[in-house]
Design a protein around this motif. Structure first.
Motif, PDB file in Angstrom:
ATOM      1  N   VAL A 172       6.577 -35.626  37.821  1.00  0.00           N
ATOM      2  CA  VAL A 172       6.695 -36.958  37.214  1.00  0.00           C
ATOM      3  C   VAL A 172       5.497 -37.812  37.610  1.00  0.00           C
ATOM      4  O   VAL A 172       4.793 -37.535  38.588  1.00  0.00           O
ATOM      5  CB  VAL A 172       8.010 -37.640  37.632  1.00  0.00           C
ATOM      6  N   ILE A 173       5.265 -38.870  36.844  1.00  0.00           N
ATOM      7  CA  ILE A 173       4.063 -39.689  37.013  1.00  0.00           C
ATOM      8  C   ILE A 173       3.921 -40.268  38.424  1.00  0.00           C
ATOM      9  O   ILE A 173       2.818 -40.227  38.992  1.00  0.00           O
ATOM     10  CB  ILE A 173       4.019 -40.796  35.949  1.00  0.00           C
ATOM     11  N   PRO A 174       4.971 -40.832  39.039  1.00  0.00           N
ATOM     12  CA  PRO A 174       4.781 -41.376  40.393  1.00  0.00           C
ATOM     13  C   PRO A 174       4.274 -40.333  41.391  1.00  0.00           C
ATOM     14  O   PRO A 174       3.415 -40.630  42.229  1.00  0.00           O
ATOM     15  CB  PRO A 174       6.187 -41.869  40.762  1.00  0.00           C
TER      16      PRO A 174
ATOM     17  N   GLN B  13      -7.943 -49.062  36.103  1.00  0.00           N
ATOM     18  CA  GLN B  13      -6.687 -48.531  35.563  1.00  0.00           C
ATOM     19  C   GLN B  13      -6.954 -47.600  34.389  1.00  0.00           C
ATOM     20  O   GLN B  13      -6.313 -46.556  34.248  1.00  0.00           O
ATOM     21  CB  GLN B  13      -5.808 -49.690  35.068  1.00  0.00           C
ATOM     22  N   GLU B  14      -7.910 -48.000  33.553  1.00  0.00           N
ATOM     23  CA  GLU B  14      -8.190 -47.221  32.343  1.00  0.00           C
ATOM     24  C   GLU B  14      -8.593 -45.796  32.675  1.00  0.00           C
ATOM     25  O   GLU B  14      -8.068 -44.835  32.094  1.00  0.00           O
ATOM     26  CB  GLU B  14      -9.302 -47.903  31.540  1.00  0.00           C
TER      27      GLU B  14
ATOM     28  N   VAL C 208       0.376 -46.511  34.982  1.00  0.00           N
ATOM     29  CA  VAL C 208      -0.407 -46.572  36.211  1.00  0.00           C
ATOM     30  C   VAL C 208      -0.146 -47.884  36.933  1.00  0.00           C
ATOM     31  O   VAL C 208       0.086 -47.920  38.146  1.00  0.00           O
ATOM     32  CB  VAL C 208      -1.912 -46.412  35.914  1.00  0.00           C
ATOM     33  N   SER C 209      -0.181 -48.983  36.179  1.00  0.00           N
ATOM     34  CA  SER C 209       0.034 -50.299  36.782  1.00  0.00           C
ATOM     35  C   SER C 209       1.406 -50.392  37.438  1.00  0.00           C
ATOM     36  O   SER C 209       1.539 -50.876  38.571  1.00  0.00           O
ATOM     37  CB  SER C 209      -0.116 -51.392  35.713  1.00  0.00           C
ATOM     38  N   MET C 210       2.430 -49.922  36.746  1.00  0.00           N
ATOM     39  CA  MET C 210       3.788 -50.027  37.260  1.00  0.00           C
ATOM     40  C   MET C 210       3.981 -49.182  38.517  1.00  0.00           C
ATOM     41  O   MET C 210       4.494 -49.676  39.537  1.00  0.00           O
ATOM     42  CB  MET C 210       4.787 -49.585  36.186  1.00  0.00           C
TER      43      MET C 210
END
Length: 236
Positions: free
Chosen positions: A142-144, A167-168, A181-183
């Motif tokens: 998962v992303i995290p 971030q990009e 990414v931000s979250m």
């Protein structure tokens, strides 16, 4: 002279005159192209700081990262084994500096010295292992987890706990949306594991971050040690 790249330092220790006379230093900033898909090998590059991303270029202009190259590895070493052109684009993700040797010089030394061929082969094996592990990671984790792993890997590759990136580009390397990414970076910051602001990530709690990461971080460390870390550890 200390080159701060593990492989080049090893080569300099074994062949000081050869490396000392032929290595050339250069600096890079974010976005600089070190090698481009389809272009012939002209140099082998050994980063001493910063980090280079080897990426797969997509038709829509996007890029997805397949491997990181930092102070422990090299770009272009496959020329020793008959490679003619870069299979992937390599561009500077984190600013830094490094050293280059002409491809012909590296081929000359490798043809003469089997230990040079061995360590450069280990390098190519590790880059392949990264690509394979990244494919598995993107498919199953998962992303995290992937974000925590990426930060740790980038820190290991560059040799620093502070990473300068947007971030990009981080989203592009992970193949996710910027909002994700931000979250998730914000969540890691809330836990006190990183400091996160636009364009800057600083690792605050490495052990805590490793608990958030997936298995891929430890797997790649093990692969690196298994392949050749013992041979060059004294040059770190």
């Amino acid at each position: 002279m200390h080159y701060y790249n593990h492989i080049l330092s090893y080569l300099h220790r074994r062949f000081p005159d050869f490396v000392g006379q032929r290595a050339r230093q250069l600096s890079f900033v974010h976005g600089d192209i070190i090698g481009e898909t389809g272009r012939p090998f002209e140099h082998v590059f050994f980063p001493s700081s910063g980090m280079i991303s080897r990426v797969v270029d997509l038709r829509d202009g996007g890029r997805v990262e397949a491997a990181m190259v930092g102070r422990r590895n090299a770009i272009g070493a496959s020329v020793v084994f008959g490679g003619r052109t870069h299979l992937n684009t390599s561009f500077a993700q984190l600013p830094g500096s490094g050293w280059s040797l002409k491809a012909a010089d590296v081929i000359e030394l490798a043809n003469r010295e089997i230990e040079v061929r061995n360590i450069l082969y280990d390098n190519e094996q590790f880059l392949l292992a990264q690509a394979q592990q990244t494919a598995a990671c993107n498919a199953r984790h998962v992303i995290p987890q992937r974000l925590a792993t990426w930060i740790l890997r980038a820190s290991d590759a560059s040799g620093g706990d502070e990473l300068t990136l947007t971030q990009e580009y981080l989203a592009q390397m992970l193949g996710v949306q910027r909002a994700s990414v931000s979250m998730f970076a914000g969540a890691l910051q809330d836990k006190g594991l990183i400091f996160y602001r636009r364009g800057r990530v600083k690792v605050l709690d490495r052990n805590g971050l490793e608990h958030q990461a997936c298995e891929c971080q430890a797997a790649l460390r093990h692969q690196h040690a298994r392949l050749f870390e013992a041979d060059v550890s004294q040059t770190a």
